[in-house]
Design a protein around this motif. Structure first.
Motif, mmCIF file in Angstrom:
data_model
loop_
_atom_site.group_PDB
_atom_site.id
_atom_site.type_symbol
_atom_site.label_atom_id
_atom_site.label_comp_id
_atom_site.label_asym_id
_atom_site.label_seq_id
_atom_site.Cartn_x
_atom_site.Cartn_y
_atom_site.Cartn_z
ATOM 1 N N ILE A 190 0.844 -1.200 0.000
ATOM 2 C CA ILE A 190 0.000 0.000 0.000
ATOM 3 C C ILE A 190 0.879 1.250 0.000
ATOM 4 O O ILE A 190 1.917 1.288 0.676
ATOM 5 N N THR A 191 0.460 2.225 -0.797
ATOM 6 C CA THR A 191 1.152 3.515 -0.814
ATOM 7 C C THR A 191 0.184 4.583 -0.339
ATOM 8 O O THR A 191 -0.943 4.682 -0.837
ATOM 9 N N ILE A 192 0.630 5.356 0.634
ATOM 10 C CA ILE A 192 -0.202 6.442 1.162
ATOM 11 C C ILE A 192 0.410 7.760 0.712
ATOM 12 O O ILE A 192 1.536 8.098 1.093
ATOM 13 N N ILE A 193 -0.331 8.461 -0.132
ATOM 14 C CA ILE A 193 0.152 9.747 -0.639
ATOM 15 C C ILE A 193 -0.345 10.837 0.303
ATOM 16 O O ILE A 193 -1.543 11.113 0.359
ATOM 17 N N GLY A 194 0.568 11.414 1.081
ATOM 18 C CA GLY A 194 0.184 12.459 2.030
ATOM 19 C C GLY A 194 0.027 11.897 3.437
ATOM 20 O O GLY A 194 -1.083 11.684 3.916
ATOM 21 N N ALA A 195 1.181 11.665 4.089
ATOM 22 C CA ALA A 195 1.152 11.034 5.418
ATOM 23 C C ALA A 195 1.050 12.072 6.536
ATOM 24 O O ALA A 195 1.851 12.081 7.464
ATOM 25 N N GLY A 196 0.062 12.963 6.433
ATOM 26 C CA GLY A 196 -0.154 13.977 7.476
ATOM 27 C C GLY A 196 -0.966 13.410 8.616
ATOM 28 O O GLY A 196 -0.797 12.236 8.989
ATOM 29 N N ASN A 197 -1.873 14.202 9.174
ATOM 30 C CA ASN A 197 -2.669 13.736 10.316
ATOM 31 C C ASN A 197 -3.407 12.452 9.985
ATOM 32 O O ASN A 197 -3.272 11.446 10.675
ATOM 33 N N MET A 198 -4.175 12.494 8.893
ATOM 34 C CA MET A 198 -5.003 11.338 8.544
ATOM 35 C C MET A 198 -4.155 10.214 7.939
ATOM 36 O O MET A 198 -4.193 9.076 8.400
ATOM 37 N N GLY A 199 -3.378 10.551 6.897
ATOM 38 C CA GLY A 199 -2.548 9.535 6.231
ATOM 39 C C GLY A 199 -1.554 8.906 7.194
ATOM 40 O O GLY A 199 -1.331 7.684 7.172
ATOM 41 N N GLY A 200 -0.966 9.726 8.049
ATOM 42 C CA GLY A 200 0.024 9.220 9.020
ATOM 43 C C GLY A 200 -0.640 8.288 10.027
ATOM 44 O O GLY A 200 -0.086 7.243 10.391
ATOM 45 N N ALA A 201 -1.838 8.666 10.489
ATOM 46 C CA ALA A 201 -2.554 7.817 11.454
ATOM 47 C C ALA A 201 -2.910 6.473 10.810
ATOM 48 O O ALA A 201 -2.805 5.418 11.451
ATOM 49 N N ILE A 202 -3.302 6.520 9.537
ATOM 50 C CA ILE A 202 -3.626 5.265 8.833
ATOM 51 C C ILE A 202 -2.362 4.405 8.725
ATOM 52 O O ILE A 202 -2.377 3.207 9.018
ATOM 53 N N ALA A 203 -1.266 5.032 8.331
ATOM 54 C CA ALA A 203 -0.008 4.287 8.176
ATOM 55 C C ALA A 203 0.417 3.649 9.502
ATOM 56 O O ALA A 203 0.772 2.468 9.553
ATOM 57 N N ARG A 204 0.346 4.430 10.572
ATOM 58 C CA ARG A 204 0.754 3.919 11.894
ATOM 59 C C ARG A 204 -0.143 2.757 12.323
ATOM 60 O O ARG A 204 0.329 1.751 12.845
ATOM 61 N N GLY A 205 -1.443 2.924 12.083
ATOM 62 C CA GLY A 205 -2.393 1.875 12.461
ATOM 63 C C GLY A 205 -2.163 0.605 11.656
ATOM 64 O O GLY A 205 -2.166 -0.502 12.209
#
Ligand SMILES: NC(=O)c1ccc[n+]([C@@H]2O[C@H](COP(=O)([O-])OP(=O)(O)OC[C@H]3O[C@@H](n4cnc5c(N)ncnc54)[C@H](OP(=O)(O)O)[C@@H]3O)[C@@H](O)[C@H]2O)c1
Length: 260
Positions: A3-18
């Motif tokens: 999976i690639t998350i474009i834009g790992a800010g508040n939302m993207g970063g939280a998704i990535a961490r989870g």
């Protein structure tokens, strides 16, 4: 699966961490991008195996799922940038968390029907999001995968796109309304003699207890209210006083304003 998350800010970063903590993706199967290095360095310090880059084009290569989590007004620009590098048969799954951009618009921009819209709320940071999943065609096979992914980050509900705005009001705006209730209640608690930090803790756990009681028993709130409102007692007096001040009406009016 990658999976690639474009834009790992508040939302993207939280998704990535989870997702890094979950069971679907190994940490090294997650790629995140951001505009600058600061966001990525923070993520990298927590998840050294994650692939982190400011290069969106490089990030989408070989991904099975591409999740767009940039601000809505940057979505078209970012999609245009990576579009030539997406799978030519568009066999990947494209997920957008951008508020307010309809599926049809995303499908046109990406030139694919493998598009799913997802609306989480900020509790995703602790894996307790109420997340809505939608698509032009709710029977598309990839919906199950999206549900599986976001179930690792809280609770999910598949809804027709026509209901997304109302669901967003209830859950994404709703988390602020719940916070305001906690704040107001704790403030009242201080006036009736409890110190602020204790009052907040009491209200927080009361809210958790109330929600979990309803979830566990599947009862209507009125049934549970009935059990604590002794005739002539203090709870019904408090509740009625709140209603005289317009409690239920204020909540409904606030929700309606969110979808106006
Ligand atoms: N927050 C919520 O409650 C919520 C709920 C539902 C949906 N959403 C949606 O989530 C999306 C993101 O919101 P957010 O609150 O997470 O915003 P945010 O914290 O500002 O995150 C946006 C991220 O995008 C990165 N970015 C900007 N331009 C980029 C580019 N050209 N290429 C790659 N990355 C780029 C930023 O990088 P830098 O960190 O380097 O600046 C940042 O990490 C929005 O579309 C919003 O509608 C948010």
């Amino acid at each position: 699966m990658k999976i690639t998350i474009i834009g790992a800010g508040n939302m993207g970063g939280a998704i990535a961490r989870g997702l890094a903590k979950g069971s679907i993706f190994a940490e090294n199967e997650i790629t995140c991008t951001a505009a600058g290095n600061a966001t990525l360095q923070k993520l990298g310090a927590e998840h050294p195996q994650m692939n982190l880059t400011t290069d969106n084009v490089q990030a989408v290569a070989g991904a099975d799922i591409i999740l767009f989590a940039v601000k809505p007004w940057l979505m078209k620009e970012v999609i245009d940038q990576v579009k030539p590098y997406l799978a030519p048969d568009r066999s990947q799954l494209y997920i957008s968390v951008a508020a307010g951009i309809p599926c049809q618009q995303l499908e046109e921009w990406i030139e694919s029907y493998n598009v799913i819209r997802v609306i989480p709320n900020t509790a995703i940071e602790i894996g307790r999001s109420m997340t809505f999943i939608s698509a032009s065609d709710l029977s598309m096979p990839q919906m199950k995968l999206a549900e599986q992914i976001f179930s690792e980050l809280g609770n999910t509900m598949v809804v027709p796109e026509s209901q997304l705005a109302a669901c967003t009001a209830l859950a994404s705006c709703g988390i602020a309304f719940a916070m305001r209730y906690i704040q107001a209640s704790a403030q009242g608690g201080v006036e009736i003699g409890i110190k602020a930090s204790d009052a907040q803790r009491i209200v927080e756990h009361t809210m958790i207890g109330a929600a979990e009681l309803l979830l566990a028993k599947g009862t209507h709130p009125a049934t549970e209210i009935d059990k604590v409102t002794t005739p002539g007692g203090i709870t019904i007096r408090g509740l009625n006083e709140m209603e005289h001040a317009g409690f239920t009406s204020a909540v409904i009016r606030g929700l309606k304003e969110c979808v106006r």
